[in-house]
Design a protein around this motif. Sequence first.
Motif, PDB file in Angstrom:
ATOM      1  N   GLN A 337       1.092  -1.522  -0.480  1.00 43.76           N
ATOM      2  CA  GLN A 337       0.232  -0.409   0.276  1.00 43.76           C
ATOM      3  C   GLN A 337       1.216   1.245  -0.443  1.00 43.76           C
ATOM      4  OE1 GLN A 337      -2.880  -0.803   3.529  1.00 43.76           O
ATOM      5  NE2 GLN A 337      -4.104  -2.545   2.186  1.00 43.76           N
ATOM      6  N   LYS A 338       1.972   1.302   0.572  1.00 44.28           N
ATOM      7  CA  LYS A 338       2.931   2.287   0.978  1.00 44.28           C
ATOM      8  C   LYS A 338       3.248   2.762  -0.367  1.00 44.28           C
ATOM      9  CE  LYS A 338       4.333   2.490   5.589  1.00 44.28           C
ATOM     10  NZ  LYS A 338       5.933   2.345   6.627  1.00 44.28           N
ATOM     11  N   SER A 339       3.799   1.385  -1.030  1.00 47.40           N
ATOM     12  CA  SER A 339       4.717   1.615  -2.449  1.00 47.40           C
ATOM     13  C   SER A 339       3.394   2.139  -3.808  1.00 47.40           C
ATOM     14  CB  SER A 339       5.531   0.379  -2.991  1.00 47.40           C
ATOM     15  OG  SER A 339       4.618  -0.725  -3.532  1.00 47.40           O
ATOM     16  N   GLY A 340       2.086   1.763  -3.371  1.00 46.95           N
ATOM     17  CA  GLY A 340       1.272   2.019  -4.487  1.00 46.95           C
ATOM     18  C   GLY A 340       1.361   0.907  -5.567  1.00 46.95           C
ATOM     19  N   TYR A 341       1.606  -0.026  -5.309  1.00 46.23           N
ATOM     20  CA  TYR A 341       1.767  -1.171  -6.286  1.00 46.23           C
ATOM     21  C   TYR A 341       1.344  -2.452  -5.991  1.00 46.23           C
ATOM     22  CZ  TYR A 341       3.737  -3.105 -10.295  1.00 46.23           C
ATOM     23  OH  TYR A 341       4.533  -4.302 -11.452  1.00 46.23           O
ATOM     24  N   GLY A 342       0.820  -3.484  -6.406  1.00 43.79           N
ATOM     25  CA  GLY A 342       0.664  -4.439  -5.986  1.00 43.79           C
ATOM     26  C   GLY A 342      -0.079  -6.020  -6.858  1.00 43.79           C
ATOM     27  N   PRO A 343      -0.708  -6.560  -6.590  1.00 41.06           N
ATOM     28  CA  PRO A 343      -0.406  -7.913  -7.519  1.00 41.06           C
ATOM     29  C   PRO A 343      -0.919  -7.608  -8.447  1.00 41.06           C
ATOM     30  CG  PRO A 343      -0.780  -8.750  -5.287  1.00 41.06           C
ATOM     31  CD  PRO A 343      -0.760  -7.091  -4.841  1.00 41.06           C
ATOM     32  N   GLN A 344      -1.751  -6.775  -8.585  1.00 44.97           N
ATOM     33  CA  GLN A 344      -2.474  -6.271  -9.915  1.00 44.97           C
ATOM     34  C   GLN A 344      -2.165  -5.779 -11.310  1.00 44.97           C
ATOM     35  OE1 GLN A 344      -3.439  -4.770  -6.865  1.00 44.97           O
ATOM     36  NE2 GLN A 344      -3.644  -3.297  -7.221  1.00 44.97           N
ATOM     37  N   ASP A 345      -0.521  -5.288 -10.401  1.00 44.86           N
ATOM     38  CA  ASP A 345      -0.355  -4.268 -11.372  1.00 44.86           C
ATOM     39  C   ASP A 345       1.161  -5.010 -11.893  1.00 44.86           C
ATOM     40  OD1 ASP A 345      -1.175  -2.148 -10.899  1.00 44.86           O
ATOM     41  OD2 ASP A 345      -0.538  -2.349  -8.749  1.00 44.86           O
ATOM     42  N   TYR A 346       1.390  -6.615 -11.111  1.00 44.35           N
ATOM     43  CA  TYR A 346       2.833  -6.975 -11.874  1.00 44.35           C
ATOM     44  C   TYR A 346       1.795  -7.729 -12.665  1.00 44.35           C
ATOM     45  CZ  TYR A 346       7.010 -10.501 -10.283  1.00 44.35           C
ATOM     46  OH  TYR A 346       7.874 -10.470 -10.240  1.00 44.35           O
ATOM     47  N   PRO A 347       2.772  -7.807 -14.167  1.00 44.89           N
ATOM     48  CA  PRO A 347       2.822  -8.022 -15.333  1.00 44.89           C
ATOM     49  C   PRO A 347       2.126  -9.903 -15.899  1.00 44.89           C
ATOM     50  CG  PRO A 347       3.999  -6.331 -15.559  1.00 44.89           C
ATOM     51  CD  PRO A 347       4.333  -6.515 -14.071  1.00 44.89           C
ATOM     52  N   ALA A 348       3.841 -10.034 -14.816  1.00 51.44           N
ATOM     53  CA  ALA A 348       3.758 -11.905 -15.341  1.00 51.44           C
ATOM     54  C   ALA A 348       2.508 -11.838 -14.532  1.00 51.44           C
ATOM     55  CB  ALA A 348       4.745 -11.947 -14.360  1.00 51.44           C
ATOM     56  N   ALA A 349       1.795 -11.288 -13.218  1.00 49.85           N
ATOM     57  CA  ALA A 349       0.656 -12.584 -12.211  1.00 49.85           C
ATOM     58  C   ALA A 349      -0.375 -12.309 -12.746  1.00 49.85           C
ATOM     59  CB  ALA A 349       0.854 -11.582 -11.006  1.00 49.85           C
ATOM     60  N   ALA A 350      -0.759 -11.179 -13.583  1.00 50.13           N
ATOM     61  CA  ALA A 350      -1.900 -10.089 -14.180  1.00 50.13           C
ATOM     62  C   ALA A 350      -1.826 -11.484 -15.657  1.00 50.13           C
ATOM     63  CB  ALA A 350      -1.894  -9.255 -14.648  1.00 50.13           C
ATOM     64  N   ALA A 351      -1.058 -11.658 -15.779  1.00 53.72           N
ATOM     65  CA  ALA A 351      -1.490 -12.766 -17.378  1.00 53.72           C
ATOM     66  C   ALA A 351      -1.652 -14.141 -16.883  1.00 53.72           C
ATOM     67  CB  ALA A 351      -0.349 -12.771 -18.002  1.00 53.72           C
ATOM     68  N   ALA A 352      -0.555 -14.469 -16.078  1.00 52.82           N
ATOM     69  CA  ALA A 352      -0.861 -15.592 -15.551  1.00 52.82           C
ATOM     70  C   ALA A 352      -2.703 -15.853 -14.836  1.00 52.82           C
ATOM     71  CB  ALA A 352      -0.417 -16.035 -14.695  1.00 52.82           C
ATOM     72  N   GLU A 353      -2.786 -14.847 -14.033  1.00 47.35           N
ATOM     73  CA  GLU A 353      -4.315 -14.770 -13.638  1.00 47.35           C
ATOM     74  C   GLU A 353      -5.054 -15.542 -15.231  1.00 47.35           C
ATOM     75  OE1 GLU A 353      -5.406 -15.952 -10.555  1.00 47.35           O
ATOM     76  OE2 GLU A 353      -3.558 -16.179  -9.700  1.00 47.35           O
ATOM     77  N   ALA A 354      -5.013 -14.656 -16.079  1.00 51.47           N
ATOM     78  CA  ALA A 354      -5.238 -14.408 -16.764  1.00 51.47           C
ATOM     79  C   ALA A 354      -6.231 -15.205 -17.857  1.00 51.47           C
ATOM     80  CB  ALA A 354      -5.345 -12.811 -18.127  1.00 51.47           C
ATOM     81  N   ALA A 355      -4.900 -16.008 -17.347  1.00 47.55           N
ATOM     82  CA  ALA A 355      -4.678 -17.446 -18.430  1.00 47.55           C
ATOM     83  C   ALA A 355      -5.709 -17.929 -17.600  1.00 47.55           C
ATOM     84  CB  ALA A 355      -3.838 -17.356 -19.216  1.00 47.55           C
ATOM     85  N   HIS A 356      -5.670 -18.067 -16.452  1.00 46.64           N
ATOM     86  CA  HIS A 356      -6.120 -19.227 -15.767  1.00 46.64           C
ATOM     87  C   HIS A 356      -7.459 -19.007 -16.010  1.00 46.64           C
ATOM     88  CE1 HIS A 356      -6.259 -21.542 -12.100  1.00 46.64           C
ATOM     89  NE2 HIS A 356      -7.275 -21.680 -12.665  1.00 46.64           N
TER      90      HIS A 356
END
Length: 498
Positions: A337-356
Amino acid sequence: MIEFERRVGFDNEKYLNMQSERIRERISRFGGKLYMEFGGKLFDDFHASRVLPGFEPDSKLRMLLKLRDKAEIVIAVSASALARSKKRGDIGITYGQEVLRLADLFRAAGLYVGSVVVTQYDGQPAADSFISHLQSLGMPAYRHYLIEDYPADVRRIVSEEGFGKNDYIPTTRPLIVVTAPGPSSGKMAACLSQLYQENKRGIKAGYAKFETFPVWNLPLSHPVNLAYEAATADLMDVNMIDPYHLEKYGKTTVNYNRDIEIFPVLEAMFREIYGKSPYSSPTDMGVNMAGMCIVDDDYVSLCSRQEIVRRYFQAACEQKKGRGRDEELRRLQVLMQKSGYGPQDYPAAAAAEAAHGQHGEPAAALELADGTIITGRNKEMMGAASAMLLNALKYIAEIPDEVRLLSPEILRAVQDLKVQHLGNRNPRLHVKEALVVLSVSAAKNEDAARALKALPCLRRCSAHSSVILSEEDAAAFRRLGVNMTCTPQYSENRLYHG
């Protein structure tokens, strides 16, 4: 073969030169002998290379090699870690084994390893056994004893009842680097004990601390420093403004809680040993020049934010396996939260979840150096991670997607071995097995040979699996240098996941 130009955010050569020069200055300040507590990993500092792109994992070693004629290494390991058979989590060997591995690596690199000191010794049989083993190998080994009320009772600690009871470690070089297999190994106490012992013998010696993180001249909330908090979330370390430095110099610098908390004690110890303290703040003790060598702050900040997310995924998976702690996971969520960046912003994770979600089965995704995302999903003959890996190699080697890299005959033979003879229920190939089949296929298949040559291009890439990988697959990606993370869920609804 596609050629990738990797973006750099850190000037490694500038760092090596500045850091070695700063250490030379500190040696001369103390009359020619300096005990330097070396934090973090001398070898394989992959955290630093991830958050400071351009920093080489062996940078600290290369810096020391510039001082090889001056440097002597003492490896500290705590007796309690030996008694518990504590393991280094990333490579899975005990601290005792890691001491031996480090000594071999240092020697092979051309550095002089003078001795090993077992700290916090209180008669532990495992420590006695380890010391005997070291001595049988020709490695000098010494005991530093557990001191009652350390670090509170300064008068007792800096006396013959405290540091005076410890074995004196004879050293011959002007720079004594005290390093360890991991945190809480007693490096600082070993340095201070030696200062006491040297002073008794009329030898003037000084102390300095070399920690890459937190970076003292970056803001407290800079992503690099937040990433350090993420890396030490299990230790409950917290970055803080150094109040002693601010009071003395009127300058804001960053240190971490343990150094700040213990500084008054260190100052008192210095006064007992020398009659006065050579330092006015924890920041004064450090010799870290990393903050001077960042050349692309935006990219360094992005990489640091991504590292926080990786640490979150790692902790979440450990919790799913029953090995994590709620407090560690909560701290990582706060840091995201402090960094302003989360799992949804992580390109590889977002792509893997979308493919799943699209295919309804486990998927994996890899982000190449140019930002291209490569995915893979479960197939009849291989798992999603293996499919992703082969797809990535095809892309890099510019091999058409329809080309088969693996020999069907060899593939069937390996699967038959797995199921019929090795007792595996699942015939799908793990990553290591897929690479073995690829390497055998390469003997007669030019495309497979080209794909194999593309493997080095995967190093430092980020990848994600939509399910928890097997330990075997996770280890294979570590060896390939791929930063692999996983969604904290299993591929099957079972209680046991071996």
